[in-house]
Design a protein around this motif. Structure first.
Motif, short mmCIF file in Angstrom:
data_model
loop_
_atom_site.label_atom_id
_atom_site.label_comp_id
_atom_site.label_asym_id
_atom_site.label_seq_id
_atom_site.Cartn_x
_atom_site.Cartn_y
_atom_site.Cartn_z
N SER A 265 0.86 -1.19 0.00
CA SER A 265 0.00 0.00 0.00
C SER A 265 0.89 1.24 0.00
O SER A 265 1.09 1.87 -1.02
CB SER A 265 -0.94 -0.01 1.20
OG SER A 265 -1.74 1.12 1.18
N CYS A 266 1.50 1.56 1.15
CA CYS A 266 2.28 2.81 1.21
C CYS A 266 3.61 2.71 0.45
O CYS A 266 4.09 3.70 -0.08
CB CYS A 266 2.55 3.18 2.67
SG CYS A 266 3.73 2.07 3.48
N GLU A 267 4.20 1.54 0.43
CA GLU A 267 5.53 1.32 -0.14
C GLU A 267 6.59 2.22 0.48
O GLU A 267 7.61 2.54 -0.13
CB GLU A 267 5.50 1.46 -1.67
CG GLU A 267 4.58 0.41 -2.26
CD GLU A 267 4.56 0.35 -3.77
OE1 GLU A 267 5.20 1.18 -4.40
OE2 GLU A 267 3.87 -0.55 -4.29
N GLY A 269 7.13 1.76 4.10
CA GLY A 269 7.51 1.13 5.36
C GLY A 269 6.75 1.61 6.57
O GLY A 269 7.26 1.56 7.68
N TYR A 270 5.50 2.08 6.42
CA TYR A 270 4.79 2.50 7.61
C TYR A 270 3.42 1.86 7.79
O TYR A 270 2.81 1.96 8.84
CB TYR A 270 4.62 4.03 7.67
CG TYR A 270 3.72 4.56 6.59
CD1 TYR A 270 2.35 4.49 6.69
CD2 TYR A 270 4.26 5.10 5.45
CE1 TYR A 270 1.54 4.94 5.69
CE2 TYR A 270 3.46 5.55 4.43
CZ TYR A 270 2.10 5.47 4.57
OH TYR A 270 1.29 5.89 3.56
N CYS A 271 2.87 1.20 6.74
CA CYS A 271 1.49 0.72 6.89
C CYS A 271 1.39 -0.75 7.27
O CYS A 271 0.37 -1.20 7.78
CB CYS A 271 0.70 0.96 5.60
SG CYS A 271 1.11 -0.19 4.27
N GLY A 272 2.42 -1.53 7.02
CA GLY A 272 2.42 -2.93 7.42
C GLY A 272 1.73 -3.87 6.44
O GLY A 272 1.68 -5.08 6.67
N CYS A 274 2.61 -5.07 3.61
CA CYS A 274 3.50 -6.02 2.94
C CYS A 274 4.21 -6.96 3.91
O CYS A 274 5.22 -7.56 3.56
CB CYS A 274 4.52 -5.26 2.11
SG CYS A 274 5.58 -4.25 3.15
N CYS A 302 8.45 -4.11 1.35
CA CYS A 302 8.63 -2.90 0.54
C CYS A 302 9.89 -2.15 0.88
O CYS A 302 10.32 -1.28 0.13
CB CYS A 302 7.42 -1.98 0.68
SG CYS A 302 7.34 -1.16 2.27
S1 FES Z 1 3.59 -1.40 1.78
FE1 FES Z 1 3.32 -0.26 3.56
S2 FES Z 1 4.84 -1.07 4.87
FE2 FES Z 1 5.21 -2.04 2.99
#
Ligand code: FES
Length: 315
Positions: A265-267, A269-272, A274, A302
């Motif tokens: 989603s965020c790519e 490293g904050y949304c979790g 992946c 990500c």
């Molecule tokens: S896509 Fe959001 S933490 Fe990896």
């Protein structure tokens, strides 16, 4: 599920509100305060958005979207979507629930981070719970839900902090969180600077009383590449095979090259989204959200790289 955009509203400078309903008027899956949904426009990227409406409402989901130059999902919603359009929506998920047993709730929102907090406020009002909101934005023009929250401000339950773009002129988070009151639970959501400040200032709070959710903002950025980054090998324990992850490439991107989809989603490293289990090797975690106990088993595909030459993934 496919939902129809019933209305689009201007909430503040660069922030639109989207109201999503079932095309046939049915009730939607229930959600609790703090939940988010993923939304995808015309087969594009999935992006997570917190629900801001009252969780007691069964007929609509409401999200607020900040237009970001680098955010493909937010651009698509701002530029391509019109009332009446159909978009794909995930079921609600909640990693940011309200505590049931708190005597008091202290809420800190920064910018678009107000969205899950709005749903929490609706729930806390219904519970007649004791709460106080600190809402940090750059200026009144950039403050979504200002009118709705002014009544709470008049009652002493909400305080607006406008910093004009200089966080030093805004809320003193360290002072606010210095002495936790027994029974108080803390919730915070906002851009990276606010998240770091709140995490540092609440590190001494009792276990289980601090709750937070990351979201992107103008200050968010993908973890930077380091000068000594090296390629490494990813081995797939269940499907078999190996893939080389190049310098400047993420594990998720290398997997996608091979047709193995890891949801992102965020790519940044904050949304979790992946989150991926690994079985062997030493990851170089470059996120700020995994706890030490999570890092022993999981990585974020990500942004993590490897300290060892090879990582074995549970894929
Ligand atoms: S896509 Fe959001 S933490 Fe990896």
């Amino acid at each position: 599920m496919d939902l129809r955009i019933r209305s689009i509203a201007y909430l503040a400078e660069d922030i639109n509100g989207y109201e999503l309903v079932d095309p046939n008027g049915h009730d939607l899956p229930r959600f609790a305060a703090g939940a988010h949904i993923a939304v995808r426009v015309a087969g594009g990227v999935w992006r997570d958005y917190s629900l801001w409406n009252d969780p007691a409402e069964r007929r609509r989901y409401c999200v607020a979207v900040l237009r970001e130059a680098a955010g493909e999902g937010s651009r698509q919603l701002h530029e391509r979507v019109r009332p009446g359009d159909i978009v794909e929506v995930s079921w609600p998920r909640n990693h940011f629930p309200l505590a049931e047993d708190a005597a008091r709730h202290l809420l800190i929102a920064g910018g678009i981070g107000i969205t899950p907090i709005m749903a929490m406020i609706a729930e806390l009002k219904r519970r007649r719970a004791d709460f106080r909101l600190h809402y940090c934005t750059r200026s009144p023009e950039k403050t979504a839900f200002r009118e709705e929250l002014s009544l709470l401000a008049a009652l002493g339950c909400a305080v607006f902090h406008y910093d004009g773009g200089d966080p030093a002129k805004g809320l003193d988070i360290a002072a606010l969180l210095r002495e936790p009151e027994p029974g108080t639970h803390l919730y915070y959501c906002g851009p990276t600077g606010l998240m770091r400040a709140a995490a540092a200032a609440s590190a001494h709070w009792p276990d289980g009383t601090v709750h937070f959710e990351f979201f992107t903002g103008p200050a968010a950025a993908a973890p930077a590449a380091l000068a000594d980054d090296r390629p490494f090998i990813v081995r797939l324990a269940r499907s078999g095979g190996t893939i080389e992850v190049a310098v400047g490439e993420s594990i998720a991107a290398a997997l996608a090259r091979r047709g193995i989809a890891v949801r992102t989603s965020c790519e940044l490293g904050y949304c979790g989204t992946c989150l991926t289990r690994y079985l062997a090797g030493e990851p170089d975690h470059r996120d700020e959200i995994l706890r030490p106990e999570d890092r022993a088993q999981y990585l974020l595909a990500c942004c993590a790289r490897a300290r060892s030459g090879e990582l074995v993934l549970d894929l």
